[in-house]
Write a protein that holds these residues in place. Structure first.
Motif, PDB file in Angstrom:
ATOM      1  N   GLY A 133      57.517 -25.282  70.846  1.00  9.70           N
ATOM      2  CA  GLY A 133      57.542 -24.429  69.670  1.00  9.70           C
ATOM      3  C   GLY A 133      56.356 -23.491  69.582  1.00  9.70           C
ATOM      4  O   GLY A 133      56.216 -22.746  68.607  1.00  9.70           O
ATOM      5  N   GLY A 134      55.476 -23.541  70.580  1.00  8.58           N
ATOM      6  CA  GLY A 134      54.337 -22.633  70.620  1.00  8.58           C
ATOM      7  C   GLY A 134      53.185 -23.019  69.717  1.00  8.58           C
ATOM      8  O   GLY A 134      52.325 -22.191  69.429  1.00  8.58           O
ATOM      9  N   ALA A 135      53.125 -24.294  69.292  1.00 13.96           N
ATOM     10  CA  ALA A 135      52.078 -24.715  68.348  1.00 13.96           C
ATOM     11  C   ALA A 135      51.131 -25.740  68.952  1.00 13.96           C
ATOM     12  O   ALA A 135      50.388 -26.391  68.228  1.00 13.96           O
ATOM     13  N   HIS A 136      51.123 -25.885  70.293  1.00  9.82           N
ATOM     14  CA  HIS A 136      50.380 -27.000  70.889  1.00  9.82           C
ATOM     15  C   HIS A 136      48.873 -26.898  70.702  1.00  9.82           C
ATOM     16  O   HIS A 136      48.188 -27.917  70.708  1.00  9.82           O
ATOM     17  N   LEU A 137      48.332 -25.702  70.515  1.00 13.28           N
ATOM     18  CA  LEU A 137      46.889 -25.581  70.283  1.00 13.28           C
ATOM     19  C   LEU A 137      46.506 -26.280  68.985  1.00 13.28           C
ATOM     20  O   LEU A 137      45.629 -27.161  68.968  1.00 13.28           O
ATOM     21  N   GLN A 138      47.146 -25.911  67.892  1.00 16.02           N
ATOM     22  CA  GLN A 138      46.839 -26.557  66.612  1.00 16.02           C
ATOM     23  C   GLN A 138      47.240 -28.027  66.642  1.00 16.02           C
ATOM     24  O   GLN A 138      46.550 -28.886  66.068  1.00 16.02           O
ATOM     25  N   GLU A 139      48.353 -28.350  67.317  1.00 14.85           N
ATOM     26  CA  GLU A 139      48.794 -29.740  67.397  1.00 14.85           C
ATOM     27  C   GLU A 139      47.762 -30.610  68.103  1.00 14.85           C
ATOM     28  O   GLU A 139      47.483 -31.739  67.682  1.00 14.85           O
ATOM     29  N   LYS A 140      47.167 -30.089  69.173  1.00 11.66           N
ATOM     30  CA  LYS A 140      46.179 -30.891  69.910  1.00 11.66           C
ATOM     31  C   LYS A 140      44.894 -31.052  69.105  1.00 11.66           C
ATOM     32  O   LYS A 140      44.290 -32.136  69.096  1.00 11.66           O
ATOM     33  N   VAL A 141      44.469 -30.000  68.428  1.00 10.11           N
ATOM     34  CA  VAL A 141      43.259 -30.093  67.606  1.00 10.11           C
ATOM     35  C   VAL A 141      43.447 -31.136  66.507  1.00 10.11           C
ATOM     36  O   VAL A 141      42.579 -31.988  66.271  1.00 10.11           O
TER      37      VAL A 141
END
Length: 262
Positions: A105-113
């Motif tokens: 969904g293109g949200a992995h940066l915020q998801e990982k943080v």
């Protein structure tokens, strides 16, 4: 409800429903992004409404934030929350060591943080997301827009020395325009087919200039909840090595989840 949901949606729903059992009153909870995570947010909203559950949610995308607010869940930023008790999120692939590929969904940066700022990460998924080896699902990497073609070329060159079967790299599009993440970046999808050493690849990718973050989640997930279309639920905890099998029986009721589908 059982007559209205497809088997894969039933699997997502039962996994999401079971995962909300880990949420206790007063918790600060990371709220994931994606179709399965949306079921979870809906289930939490039901607990807020029916049980008076008081939680603080930290969403991993603007769409999750909008959904949570619409359901009466208090939403704050990670800066406000500082640290979280629990994050519940979905995954695109899960291997036997509970390593993940996320970012469809293109949200992995915020998801990982958010996940790494939590005491515990619970991953919810349907059984189709389980794989022996990661890589069939394209691995996303978030890259800054400046010089993205150079970043792509550097990634393609780096992949030559990695234990992968494919090396195609494509810019993610949204219609006729490049996809833009919540942080204003591009997404490159790596079509690798098989990732022989996910840990090494995750470390090397983040050394490439222009790469902000990759979608490999290594040693972050603590518990995975796998749902099946017949209502069966398998909960595996990697820290204590336990596996629990339960079942959720469907009942006919107002379907509050009919607007949630891929």
């Amino acid at each position: 409800m059982s007559g209205e949901l497809s088997p894969i949606d039933k699997a997502k729903f039962v996994a999401a429903k079971r995962a909300t059992d880990f949420v206790e009153d007063g918790m600060r909870v990371g709220l994931g992004t994606g179709s399965t995570a949306a079921w979870m947010v809906k289930c939490l909203g039901e607990r807020v409404r029916k049980e008076g559950l008081k939680i603080t949610g930290v969403p991993t995308s603007t769409r999750t934030a909008d959904l949570a607010r619409s359901l009466g869940i208090k939403v704050v930023s990670l800066e406000e929350a500082k640290w979280l008790d629990l994050t519940i999120d979905g995954a695109d692939e899960i291997d036997g060591d509970l390593n993940l590929i996320k970012g469809g969904g293109g949200a992995h940066l915020q998801e990982k943080v958010v996940a790494t700022a939590s005491d515990r990460m619970v991953v919810i998924a349907d059984a189709a997301k389980e794989v022996e080896t990661l890589g069939a699902f394209p691995l996303p990497i978030e890259v800054i827009r400046f010089g993205w073609r150079t970043t792509q070329a550097l990634v393609e060159e780096m992949l030559i020395s990695m234990d992968v079967l494919g090396r195609d790299v494509t810019l993610r599009m949204q219609g006729d325009a490049p996809f833009i993440s919540d942080e204003g970046n591009h997404i490159l999808d790596l079509h690798l087919n098989r990732i022989g050493n996910p840990r090494e690849l995750a470390l090397v990718l983040n050394q490439v200039p222009g790469v902000v973050e990759n979608g490999l989640f290594i040693d972050i997930c603590d518990t995975v909840v796998i749902g099946h279309g017949d209502g069966r639920i398998e909960t595996r905890d990697i820290n204590n090595g336990t596996t629990e099998d339960t079942r959720l029986d469907f009942v006919e009721e107002d379907n509050l989840f009919k607007d949630l589908s891929d």
